[in-house]
Motif scaffolding. Structure first.
Motif, PDB file in Angstrom:
ATOM      1  N   ARG A  18       0.878  -1.109  -0.033  1.00 31.72           N
ATOM      2  CA  ARG A  18      -0.127  -0.038   0.119  1.00 31.72           C
ATOM      3  C   ARG A  18       1.029   1.104   0.231  1.00 31.72           C
ATOM      4  NH1 ARG A  18      -2.923  -3.793   2.977  1.00 31.72           N
ATOM      5  NH2 ARG A  18      -5.073  -4.127   2.175  1.00 31.72           N
ATOM      6  N   GLY A  22      -2.412   4.515  -3.898  1.00 28.98           N
ATOM      7  CA  GLY A  22      -2.825   3.085  -4.621  1.00 28.98           C
ATOM      8  C   GLY A  22      -2.160   1.954  -3.890  1.00 28.98           C
ATOM      9  N   HIS A  46      -3.651  -0.764  -8.488  1.00 29.52           N
ATOM     10  CA  HIS A  46      -4.774  -0.147  -8.327  1.00 29.52           C
ATOM     11  C   HIS A  46      -4.353   1.350  -7.848  1.00 29.52           C
ATOM     12  CE1 HIS A  46      -8.708   1.193  -6.714  1.00 29.52           C
ATOM     13  NE2 HIS A  46      -8.222   1.750  -5.991  1.00 29.52           N
ATOM     14  N   GLU A  48      -5.976   4.881  -6.766  1.00 32.86           N
ATOM     15  CA  GLU A  48      -7.044   5.858  -6.318  1.00 32.86           C
ATOM     16  C   GLU A  48      -7.042   6.897  -7.003  1.00 32.86           C
ATOM     17  OE1 GLU A  48      -8.947   5.022  -3.644  1.00 32.86           O
ATOM     18  OE2 GLU A  48      -7.792   3.483  -3.218  1.00 32.86           O
ATOM     19  N   ASN A 110      -3.984   8.011 -12.820  1.00 29.92           N
ATOM     20  CA  ASN A 110      -5.538   7.979 -12.975  1.00 29.92           C
ATOM     21  C   ASN A 110      -5.993   9.149 -13.457  1.00 29.92           C
ATOM     22  OD1 ASN A 110      -8.340   7.633 -12.477  1.00 29.92           O
ATOM     23  ND2 ASN A 110      -7.956   6.582 -10.478  1.00 29.92           N
ATOM     24  N   GLY A 116     -11.611   4.787  -9.042  1.00 34.55           N
ATOM     25  CA  GLY A 116     -10.420   4.296  -9.172  1.00 34.55           C
ATOM     26  C   GLY A 116      -9.802   3.866 -10.404  1.00 34.55           C
ATOM     27  N   ARG A 173       0.545  10.065  -5.523  1.00 33.36           N
ATOM     28  CA  ARG A 173      -0.471  10.980  -6.134  1.00 33.36           C
ATOM     29  C   ARG A 173      -0.403  12.044  -6.560  1.00 33.36           C
ATOM     30  NH1 ARG A 173      -5.263  10.379  -3.471  1.00 33.36           N
ATOM     31  NH2 ARG A 173      -4.709   8.577  -2.295  1.00 33.36           N
TER      32      ARG A 173
END
Length: 179
Positions: A18, A22, A46, A48, A110, A116, A173
């Motif tokens: 983590r 993501g 994945h 966010e 993203n 997501g 991010r």
């Protein structure tokens, strides 16, 4: 039937790494022995909303990226099939496949601030991530500030705010610039 089999890797039973932005789960030769000496690994990423896969390149691997859900905004820098060296910017959505050639500097983020993004990444290396990544943070921080300043044509003090750790970020991010 839930019996374990040496040819099955259960992402659902694998603990993700983590990060701020993501998660990353991987099947590689260290945790999926059938991949040993097969030159292959698979990662489920994945992101966010506003998540970013750190800008990076792979010196010894190409990658195929299958967008499962969401919208990915891509940047890819390298020598392209037409013989030119340039930066490509594009988006890829569900069921799209994106190829990142070995040695190309690339990343994806993203594109959504509310939904997501899930991407399955296949590499032609068995190496565990991020051991085949050379990221932008490590790259910048491996160079003396005077060399960076000369390369960018700015004063050395322009790099004062850049942290000097050399460590893999992998996933982060977007920041608004007000943090």
């Amino acid at each position: 039937m839930t019996t374990d089999h040496p040819y099955v890797f259960r992402f659902s039973a694998s603990e993700p790494n983590r990060f701020d932005g993501g998660e990353l789960q991987g099947a590689h030769e260290q945790n999926f022995p059938v991949l040993r000496d097969q030159e292959g690994s698979v990662y489920l990423i994945h992101l966010e909303p506003s998540g970013i896969r750190e800008p990076h390149w792979h010196p010894s691997a190409w990658e195929l990226n299958f967008v499962i859900s969401g919208l990915a905004r891509w940047t890819m820098l390298g020598t392209h099939p037409d013989g030119t060296y340039h930066n490509d910017l594009f988006e890829a959505g569900p069921r799209d496949l994106v190829f990142a050639p070995r040695g190309f500097f690339h990343y994806f983020e993203n594109a959504s601030d509310t939904e997501g993004l899930d991407v399955l990444v296949v590499f032609n290396t068995s190496t565990q991530e991020p051991n085949d990544d050379i990221g932008i943070v490590g790259t910048l921080n491996s160079l003396p500030r005077s060399v960076l300043a000369a390369s960018f044509g700015v004063s050395v003090s322009a790099f004062d705010q850049i942290p000097d750790e050399i460590k893999p970020v992998v996933i982060t991010r977007r920041h608004t610039g007000t943090e």
